[in-house]
Every structure is written in C-alpha cells, then in structure tokens.
Design a protein around this motif. Structure first.
Motif, PDB file in Angstrom:
ATOM      1  N   SER A 286      -9.958  -6.748  -6.141  1.00  0.00           N
ATOM      2  CA  SER A 286     -10.771  -6.092  -5.157  1.00  0.00           C
ATOM      3  C   SER A 286      -9.466  -5.718  -3.976  1.00  0.00           C
ATOM      4  CB  SER A 286     -11.983  -6.724  -4.479  1.00  0.00           C
ATOM      5  OG  SER A 286     -11.552  -7.891  -3.987  1.00  0.00           O
ATOM      6  N   GLU A 287      -8.257  -6.278  -4.122  1.00  0.00           N
ATOM      7  CA  GLU A 287      -7.367  -6.241  -3.233  1.00  0.00           C
ATOM      8  C   GLU A 287      -6.368  -4.989  -3.355  1.00  0.00           C
ATOM      9  OE1 GLU A 287      -4.500  -9.035  -0.714  1.00  0.00           O
ATOM     10  OE2 GLU A 287      -5.425  -9.748  -2.470  1.00  0.00           O
ATOM     11  N   MET A 288      -5.945  -4.389  -2.726  1.00  0.00           N
ATOM     12  CA  MET A 288      -4.788  -3.462  -2.703  1.00  0.00           C
ATOM     13  C   MET A 288      -3.526  -4.076  -2.475  1.00  0.00           C
ATOM     14  SD  MET A 288      -4.065   0.480  -1.348  1.00  0.00           S
ATOM     15  CE  MET A 288      -5.506   0.974  -2.183  1.00  0.00           C
ATOM     16  N   LYS A 289      -2.963  -4.567  -3.497  1.00  0.00           N
ATOM     17  CA  LYS A 289      -1.533  -5.269  -3.297  1.00  0.00           C
ATOM     18  C   LYS A 289      -0.585  -4.749  -4.148  1.00  0.00           C
ATOM     19  CE  LYS A 289      -0.035  -9.867  -2.528  1.00  0.00           C
ATOM     20  NZ  LYS A 289      -0.410 -11.496  -2.482  1.00  0.00           N
ATOM     21  N   PHE A 290       0.578  -4.212  -3.618  1.00  0.00           N
ATOM     22  CA  PHE A 290       1.554  -3.689  -4.524  1.00  0.00           C
ATOM     23  C   PHE A 290       2.798  -3.808  -3.603  1.00  0.00           C
ATOM     24  CE2 PHE A 290      -0.214  -0.073  -2.479  1.00  0.00           C
ATOM     25  CZ  PHE A 290       0.785   0.793  -1.842  1.00  0.00           C
ATOM     26  N   PHE A 291       4.066  -3.531  -4.104  1.00  0.00           N
ATOM     27  CA  PHE A 291       5.135  -3.242  -3.320  1.00  0.00           C
ATOM     28  C   PHE A 291       6.034  -2.287  -3.940  1.00  0.00           C
ATOM     29  CE2 PHE A 291       6.943  -6.301  -6.407  1.00  0.00           C
ATOM     30  CZ  PHE A 291       8.359  -5.629  -6.620  1.00  0.00           C
ATOM     31  N   ILE A 292       6.671  -1.652  -3.182  1.00  0.00           N
ATOM     32  CA  ILE A 292       7.551  -0.391  -3.644  1.00  0.00           C
ATOM     33  C   ILE A 292       9.154  -0.866  -3.439  1.00  0.00           C
ATOM     34  CG2 ILE A 292       6.021   1.333  -3.072  1.00  0.00           C
ATOM     35  CD1 ILE A 292       7.491   2.028  -0.659  1.00  0.00           C
ATOM     36  N   VAL A 293       9.960  -0.106  -4.283  1.00  0.00           N
ATOM     37  CA  VAL A 293      11.453  -0.398  -4.458  1.00  0.00           C
ATOM     38  C   VAL A 293      12.060   1.080  -4.055  1.00  0.00           C
ATOM     39  CG1 VAL A 293      13.265  -1.126  -5.685  1.00  0.00           C
ATOM     40  CG2 VAL A 293      11.175  -2.234  -5.960  1.00  0.00           C
ATOM     41  N   SER A 294      12.604   1.100  -3.087  1.00  0.00           N
ATOM     42  CA  SER A 294      13.051   2.466  -2.689  1.00  0.00           C
ATOM     43  C   SER A 294      14.254   2.977  -3.529  1.00  0.00           C
ATOM     44  CB  SER A 294      13.923   2.185  -0.953  1.00  0.00           C
ATOM     45  OG  SER A 294      14.381   3.328  -0.903  1.00  0.00           O
ATOM     46  N   ASN A 295      14.276   4.338  -3.612  1.00  0.00           N
ATOM     47  CA  ASN A 295      15.224   5.115  -4.546  1.00  0.00           C
ATOM     48  C   ASN A 295      16.704   4.734  -3.817  1.00  0.00           C
ATOM     49  OD1 ASN A 295      16.011   6.952  -6.618  1.00  0.00           O
ATOM     50  ND2 ASN A 295      16.518   8.241  -5.002  1.00  0.00           N
ATOM     51  N   TYR A 296      16.635   4.622  -2.383  1.00  0.00           N
ATOM     52  CA  TYR A 296      17.984   4.542  -1.742  1.00  0.00           C
ATOM     53  C   TYR A 296      18.371   3.160  -1.525  1.00  0.00           C
ATOM     54  CZ  TYR A 296      16.812   9.472  -0.300  1.00  0.00           C
ATOM     55  OH  TYR A 296      16.755  10.896  -0.669  1.00  0.00           O
ATOM     56  N   GLY A 297      19.876   2.958  -1.226  1.00  0.00           N
ATOM     57  CA  GLY A 297      20.347   1.798  -0.925  1.00  0.00           C
ATOM     58  C   GLY A 297      20.161   1.178   0.221  1.00  0.00           C
ATOM     59  N   SER A 298      20.337  -0.111   0.420  1.00  0.00           N
ATOM     60  CA  SER A 298      19.852  -0.550   2.007  1.00  0.00           C
ATOM     61  C   SER A 298      21.337  -1.475   2.504  1.00  0.00           C
ATOM     62  CB  SER A 298      18.849  -1.875   1.646  1.00  0.00           C
ATOM     63  OG  SER A 298      18.769  -2.451   2.945  1.00  0.00           O
TER      64      SER A 298
END
Length: 438
Positions: A286-298
């Motif tokens: 029931s929980e919206m939980k994710f993470f994203i990895v950027s296309n750009y460097g950091s």
C-alpha cells in the motif's frame, strides 16, 4: 495568420504574449489565473501540444515574427513574457553563454544606445551558439513596441531563465529603470530574483532567474513569497544536529510548510478522475516507495549518479527525464527496477495538470524545456495582481479542461495556416518518425 475573421475570437482580449512559449508552462499558469495569452513557438511538436491544449499559438521564429509580422500581434497585449532557450547558459550545456555573459551585456547596451541592428546581428553570429543571442529578444520586442506607431510599451515584463543568466536580468532591470536611449523615457519598476521551484509547491528542485518589470502606478514590486521550505541538497553531508535545523516540520510566518515529494504529487495525480498517472506500479503493497538514479553525474563526477527517494522532490526535470532509472530498493538495482517515468508522470513533476494533452514527438524534451506552471502562477500573480495565487486557483491547476478536436484544428490553422510562414522544414517528418506523427 490566415482567416483572421474566422479565428479572431481566439485572440480576443489576449493580454500576455509568451515568447519561446514551448508547450505552454506560462500559458497554463495564465489560464488558471484568468488571463488570456498568445504564444510564439518555432518547434512544431510543442505547437501540437499547445493546439491540443487549446492554447492560441503562432508557429513562427520569434525573431522573424518581430521583424516581419509584428502587426499580427493583438493590440490588447500589454504583458511581455518568456523564457529564452537556456541550453547555452545552462550548466548542462556547453557553457558558450556563460563564457559570453560579458559580451552579451555589451550587446544589450549597444541595442539600447541605438546602434544599427544589422551590425549587432553580424557580431552575434560569432558567439558560437546562436541560441545565446535569443536572450536579447525580449528587449528587442520592447523596443519594437516603443518605436512602432500605434503601439504602447508593455505594462508588465516577466522573464525567466537558468540562474546563470541573473547577471543579464540585472542589466535589463537597471536599463528598464533608467529609461534612456531607445527606451526613450519609458521607466519601469524592475526587480529580479533566484527562485527555487520546490519553495512554490513544484515537486522538483530547480532554480530559476526571474525578472519582473512594471510601469509605475501599481506600487513597488514586492518579493515573490515562497509557500514551501527549500529542500536541503546537502542533507547527506550534515551531522544529526545540522539535519535537525533543516527539518521540514516547523513553521514560517505561522504556517506549516513542506516541499512536495514525488510520491505525494504522483499519488495525488493518480486519484484524479480519468488520470493517466498509474501510481500502482510505483507501490510496494500500500506504500508508494521507490528511489530514482539520475541520468546526470553528481559533484563534478559524471560517473557518480545522484539519488532521490520517493519521499523527496525530484531532480530538475530535463528533456532526458525518461533516462532516469526508478528502483524499488537500494539493494537490488536490476531485479527490482520499475519502468522509467511516463510523460504524464514527468509532466506532474513539472507541476503540469495530470491530464495535460502532450502531443507531437519529443515529448520528454517538451516537458523538460517548459516553465513549471505552478512557479509561473506565483510569478504572474505577483507581477499582474500583486498577490499570491489563491488556494482555489492552485487546486484547480491539477486538472486541464477538455478541448474539442474542432478547437484544436482551428488553433492549428491559426498558428500554421498554409504552413508558408512557419519555420523552414518544420513540417517535414522523417520516414522513421512518420508513424508516430499526429
């Protein structure tokens, strides 16, 4: 524009002229504030989105429009707005604009001082990236209005760009306050700022340089009031004590504020009627939980990709947002990967309505190039009314009104006509893309 009698009603009472209008970020903002706008846009795909959304548009090059078709702009227009292309100034670009800031400032003074524009244009071509010169267009449109018989200076000017352009907006502001040279005694109140989009309810971190200028009579231009807290970009580098100082659970001016997370924005959009946003694929139980990895460097390292959790705002939405990778967990990257953000989801992260009718090709690029409408609402409301948008206006901005096919066809004829005055080659579609063309 063809058949002006047939299509005149689309241009009745238009107040805002949006240069470099893109798919309609500022026009969407104007709509929800109750102002009619007309956009000039050279990209055919962005125009298709605008026609589908019911936004009056002229498919033309901004410079050509000013030089040869200025009389087609309704005389009711008294607000000049726009965000010139930012690629040459952006940190994501090749830096030609940043290196040329001092040079461009000189061009601004040359224009105002009355030097011949042919010589200025010739020198501008030597800058390397021709888009750099487009930052001068708003000034040229103002001068054109001042010097054209039967026209009046714009009452309000609203410009936005990447933060690197702020020094040029400050030059603009100083000249607008002075009213000298070709500005011929026309003096404005003018202010400029750097604004963070997450502080205005946009579920992403993005900084913009904004200029607001207004003819005297409406009082001084007050700063645009943020409604949300800034997101702490350095949150991972702070000690526990420092992190507490940046907690989102405290009060500003008596009102509890918090930036909007990706999860909150997407979940809210998914619950609206007939929403194309499907939050279920981003949920674990029931929980919206994710993470994203950027296309750009950091941090200057192109191989070090930044990460954001679903409980945080998105990275700056660019034309490459579809390349960001979405995962369920930090431990198992490949096995738990979701699909990439869809175009409706990307639009929501830009604060567009959930059902905005993205059309044409290169839709991710359209989304990334747009002004976030919610930020636009705050800027235009401050510039035109001297206040913040109301809660009702902000709530209404989550859903776009339906537009009939007949209206879309009328607007396409208004903007493109027989295509004879559209940018060269703009209506030709390569065989590889012909199947997906509208």
């Amino acid at each position: 524009m063809n058949n002006p009698g047939t299509h005149a009603h689309h241009l009745d009472d238009v107040r805002i002229l949006d240069l470099f209008a893109g798919p309609g970020g500022l026009d969407v903002a104007a709509h929800f504030l109750g102002f009619k706008s007309l956009g000039i846009e050279w990209d055919r795909n962005a125009c298709e989105t605008r026609y589908a959304a019911g936004l009056p548009t002229i498919h033309a090059d901004v410079s050509v429009m000013r030089e040869t078709r200025f009389d087609e702009i309704p005389k009711s227009v008294d607000v000049l707005a726009g965000g010139p292309p930012c690629q040459s100034f952006s940190v994501a670009g090749n830096g030609a604009g940043r290196r040329a800031l001092d040079t461009v400032e000189k061009f601004i003074h040359r224009l105002v001082d009355g030097e011949g524009e042919a010589g200025i244009d010739e020198d501008l071509h030597s800058l390397g990236d021709p888009r750099t010169a487009l930052v001068l267009e708003p000034l040229r449109w103002l001068i054109k209005a001042i010097e054209t018989e039967g026209r009046n200076p714009y009452k309000v000017i609203v410009l936005e760009q990447v933060p690197e352009v702020l020094p040029l907006w400050e030059v603009y502001a100083k000249l607008l306050r002075g009213g000298e040279g070709r500005l011929a005694g026309v003096k404005y109140e003018a202010e400029c700022w750097k604004l963070k989009t997450e502080q205005f309810g946009v579920p992403q971190t993005r900084t913009r340089a904004v200029l607001v200028a207004r003819l005297p009579g409406e009082g001084a231009i007050e700063p645009i009031e943020a409604t949300h807290l800034p997101f702490d970009l350095n949150r991972g580098k702070r000690s526990a004590a420092q992190a507490d100082m940046f907690s989102t659970d405290f009060t500003i001016s008596g009102v509890k504020q918090q930036w909007i997370s990706m999860a909150e924005a997407l979940d809210t959009a998914s619950k609206l009627k007939d929403s194309p946003v499907d939050a279920s694929r981003l949920r674990t139980g029931s929980e919206m939980k994710f993470f994203i990895v950027s296309n750009y460097g950091s941090g200057g390292d192109p191989k070090k990709r930044g990460r954001r959790q679903s409980s945080e705002p998105a990275f700056t939405v660019t034309g490459k947002i579809s390349r960001n990778k979405i995962y369920k967990s930090l431990d198992d990257h490949e096995a738990d990967r979701f699909h990439r953000f869809t175009i409706p989801e990307s639009g929501v992260l830009q604060s567009f309505p959930h059902n905005f009718p993205w059309s044409g090709n290169d839709q991710a690029q359209q989304v990334g190039n747009a002004v976030p409408p919610r930020l636009g609402m705050h800027v235009l409301s401050r510039a035109l009314r001297g206040d913040n948008p109301s809660d009702a206006e902000l709530t209404a901005s989550s859903t776009w009104p339906s537009v009939s096919r007949a209206t879309t066809e009328e607007l396409r004829r208004l903007g493109c006509g027989d295509q004879g005055q559209c940018p060269p080659e703009s209506h030709k579609i390569s065989p590889l893309r012909r199947k997906s063309a509208p």
